[in-house]
Scaffold this motif. Structure first.
Motif, PDB file in Angstrom:
ATOM      1  N   SER A 109      -8.112  -2.789 -10.048  1.00 45.84           N
ATOM      2  CA  SER A 109      -7.252  -2.973  -8.895  1.00 45.84           C
ATOM      3  C   SER A 109      -8.069  -3.670  -7.805  1.00 45.84           C
TER       4      SER A 109
ATOM      5  N   TYR B  83     -10.257   4.138  -1.040  1.00 46.67           N
ATOM      6  CA  TYR B  83      -9.651   3.420  -2.178  1.00 46.67           C
ATOM      7  C   TYR B  83     -10.651   3.254  -3.321  1.00 46.67           C
TER       8      TYR B  83
ATOM      9  N   TYR C 282      -2.608   9.649  -3.290  1.00 41.75           N
ATOM     10  CA  TYR C 282      -1.456   8.738  -3.378  1.00 41.75           C
ATOM     11  C   TYR C 282      -1.831   7.477  -4.171  1.00 41.75           C
ATOM     12  N   TYR C 283      -2.976   6.925  -3.851  1.00 41.69           N
ATOM     13  CA  TYR C 283      -3.410   5.695  -4.542  1.00 41.69           C
ATOM     14  C   TYR C 283      -3.643   5.979  -6.030  1.00 41.69           C
ATOM     15  N   LYS C 284      -4.269   7.125  -6.326  1.00 39.69           N
ATOM     16  CA  LYS C 284      -4.489   7.459  -7.744  1.00 39.69           C
ATOM     17  C   LYS C 284      -3.160   7.663  -8.466  1.00 39.69           C
TER      18      LYS C 284
ATOM     19  N   TRP D   8      -4.224  10.314   1.089  1.00 37.99           N
ATOM     20  CA  TRP D   8      -4.436   8.865   0.915  1.00 37.99           C
ATOM     21  C   TRP D   8      -5.060   8.585  -0.452  1.00 37.99           C
ATOM     22  N   LYS D   9      -6.066   9.385  -0.775  1.00 38.40           N
ATOM     23  CA  LYS D   9      -6.754   9.184  -2.044  1.00 38.40           C
ATOM     24  C   LYS D   9      -5.836   9.549  -3.225  1.00 38.40           C
TER      25      LYS D   9
ATOM     26  N   ASP E  16       0.760  -1.255   0.000  1.00 39.85           N
ATOM     27  CA  ASP E  16       0.000   0.000   0.000  1.00 39.85           C
ATOM     28  C   ASP E  16       0.791   1.306   0.000  1.00 39.85           C
ATOM     29  N   THR E  17       1.776   1.439   0.899  1.00 41.90           N
ATOM     30  CA  THR E  17       2.409   2.755   1.058  1.00 41.90           C
ATOM     31  C   THR E  17       3.826   2.803   0.480  1.00 41.90           C
TER      32      THR E  17
END
Ligand SMILES: O=c1[nH]cnc2c1ncn2[C@@H]1O[C@H](CO)[C@@H](O)[C@H]1O
Length: 602
Positions: free
Chosen positions: A374, A357, A315-317, A312-313, A205-206
């Motif tokens: 994903s 997510y 970063y994932y995108k 968080w949002k 994840d990170t």
């Protein structure tokens, strides 16, 4: 008349009565029967077929071509007791089953040395046999792919020959930190980067995005930093107003620090906090526990920077974007679901974290129709007591109920040698509902016969769908048997295994064996952010040049891409759609590779 040509492999087993049972694969090609050559080849394939053997007794044949086969067989088989010919699974291939009396092992019965010509025939058959077992060997390339393959083979051969002549020039043999840029500038990287590589099935994840992006996040407003006087202990936090001191240490705005210190110096220092990269990894990282300590340290430092909800949002995108641009159309990642926070003091837990997510993913998919998707594996740490583990079980059941299509399963993470083994958790795991799949990390270790490599056995017995790393698998023949039988893919992460000190030189990676015998494997990148590698291309580069055989070609790469979708948790219909999206890109890619021909003076 048709001719018979023994291309084939032979297989031989000792029967209970002490006789030998063997079979030959015989390919019938055109033109004339050459019984002499057939006889020589049969002799080579079965050294025990010598003049002292019992006589030919019986042969059964079906159909006209088999009648031809029978005639030829007479020539060979005057030395065997019984032979049966039957059609094999492919056109023009026949199997001859035969038994021959066992010979007492004595010096006088030793077969003669083959002539050099005979030796050359055996050698070529041996190679053919071995190559036909490798990853990708079952694929048949079309005409366009064959053209593209010529370019791959040319570029690969040049790199392999240069490396063979001077191993210091061979990037996959070096530590990745000494080869990152060299690899990026290479022709092979150029070809691999544009390749639609399918999916990444093992990443955390990170540790997904580029370090540049992580540094750029520190430019956001309301970010505070608190560091110890020697700057070794650093913490970040987003807040509207100055947070209360931590252990007597004041928090300051990152923007103020940056203005005071000058952006270049400050950013270089910030960058170091979020990467394991160093020009001298051998000196910097003393042993496996030390490198893991530094590695976990990055997860600890980066978490409060990323767990601010808007980040968080984003970063994932950003991760999906960087993976997609690197030729990855699907990402199945593991995550610990840390609590998120916002500036109003609200804390977001578990399902609320997953919700962020899902929103980000929907937006990304809408903007990128070629992207497949994903999915998420809930993977908290293995360093917990039984009560915490029981809580994990409740969380995963709840998440699966709320997000059945996004949350696909469960795993436990962090350094295997230093955490609890799977057997400790077997009972609660077996009580989970069947729709929660397991994707266990197992055997990410150099030990043999300790709890960590034996996690491989528990992973298989618990019904894992794939195995993360499986680095110790060659020490467990029964696990090897099981993964083939049950199609349990091993998620290889070559660069991770090197940085985290399981292997120095990736030519020694156990994946070489798995590739050579077409075990179910995929290549992934684990935590590419923390070693400043591209999302997948660097790992593909190492796997293709350093781990697979020099003979491995475009078929191996294509098979890896196909495997990554095949062994994903996508359901049947999703897989079909995914293959279609991948194939569209693959066909365009093949044309692009061919268009690069002039670049390589072909
Ligand atoms: O290679 C690995 N093996 C085991 N655990 C890992 C690996 N890479 C990352 N994490 C774990 O994943 C968590 C974040 O999702 C981190 O806490 C880290 O411990």
């Amino acid at each position: 008349m048709q001719s018979l040509d023994l291309k084939a492999s032979k297989n031989e087993t000792m029967c209970k009565d002490g006789n030998y049972m063997f079979y030959l694969l015989v390919e019938i090609s055109s033109a004339n029967i050459n019984l002499d050559s057939l006889y020589t080849k049969a002799r080579l394939a079965i050294p025990k077929l010598n003049d002292k053997m019992a006589c030919f007794k019986q042969i059964y044949s079906k159909g006209p071509t088999l009648a031809q086969l029978a005639i030829a067989w007479l020539a060979i088989s005057s030395h065997v007791e019984c032979a049966v010919a039957s059609p094999h699974y492919r056109n023009n291939i026949y199997v001859i089953y035969a038994t021959a009396a066992a010979e007492p092992e004595s010096e006088t019965n030793m077969p003669d040395r083959p002539s050099f010509d005979e030796y050359k025939v055996s050698r070529s058959m041996f190679f053919q046999d071995e190559n036909s077992r490798a990853l990708g060997s079952k694929l048949k390339l079309n005409e366009r792919e064959l053209l593209a393959n010529e370019i791959f083979q040319l570029v690969k051969k040049r790199d392999m020959d240069n490396g063979f002549a001077d191993p210091r020039k061979f990037a996959p043999a070096k530590h990745i930190f000494k080869a990152l840029d060299e690899i990026k500038k290479s022709d092979m990287f150029y070809l691999l980067k544009a390749m639609p590589k399918g999916g990444v099935l093992h990443a955390h994840d990170t540790a997904l995005t580029s370090t540049d992006y992580v540094v750029s996040l520190t430019y956001l407003p309301n970010l505070w930093i608190c560091s110890s006087p020697d700057s070794n202990d650093v913490a970040f936090k987003f807040a509207r107003t100055q947070p209360e001191p931590t252990d007597g240490l004041e928090w300051t705005l990152v923007a103020d620090q940056r203005a005071k210190r000058g952006a270049d110096d400050y950013d270089a220092e910030i960058r170091k906090l979020f990467t394991l990269y160093t020009p001298n990894p051998e000196i910097e990282y003393k042993d496996i526990n030390h490198v893991w300590e530094c590695f976990i340290g990055i997860f600890i430092k980066i978490t409060p920077l990323l767990t601010y909800v808007p980040v968080w949002k984003a970063y994932y995108k950003q991760a999906l974007k960087e993976f997609y641009e690197d030729g990855v159309q699907y990402l199945e990642f593991r995550g610990t679901l840390p609590d998120l926070y916002d500036l109003d003091g609200k804390i977001y837990k578990n399902a609320e974290v997953v919700e962020v997510y899902v929103e980000a993913l929907e937006e990304f998919r809408a903007e990128n129709p070629g992207f497949i998707g994903s999915k998420f594996v809930y993977a908290p740490t293995r360093k917990v007591d039984d009560a915490t583990f029981a809580e994990y079980m409740r969380i995963v059941v709840d998440l699966k109920a709320k997000y059945p299509n996004f949350v696909v399963g469960f795993d436990i993470v962090s350094q295997e040698d230093a955490g609890r083994p799977l057997i400790d958790f077997a009972e609660p795991l077996l009580n989970l509902p069947n729709d929660i799949n397991f994707y266990f990390h197992a055997g990410e270790t150099n030990w043999n016969g300790m709890s960590t490599d034996e996690n491989l056995i528990d992973a298989v017995l618990l019904g894992t769908k794939r195995i993360g790393h499986g680095y110790a698998i060659l020490k467990h023949p029964k696990v090897l048997e099981a993964i083939r039988k049950k199609s349990i893919a091993i998620e290889l992460n070559p660069i991770s295994n090197q940085v985290l000190k399981l292997v120095d030189d990736n030519r020694n990676h156990p994946g070489g064996y798995l590739f050579a015998d077409d075990y179910p494997v995929v290549v992934s990148s684990d935590d590419p952010s923390f070693w400043e590698a591209t999302p997948l291309t660097h790992d593909f580069y190492i796997a293709f040049l350093g781990i697979a055989s020099a003979h491995a070609d475009l078929r191996t790469l294509k098979q890896l891409a196909i495997n990554s979708l095949e062994y994903s948790s996508l359901n049947f219909a999703e897989k079909r759609a995914a293959m279609k999206k991948w194939e569209e890109k693959w066909n365009l890619y093949i044309e692009w590779v061919i268009s690069q021909k002039s670049k390589y003076n072909l």
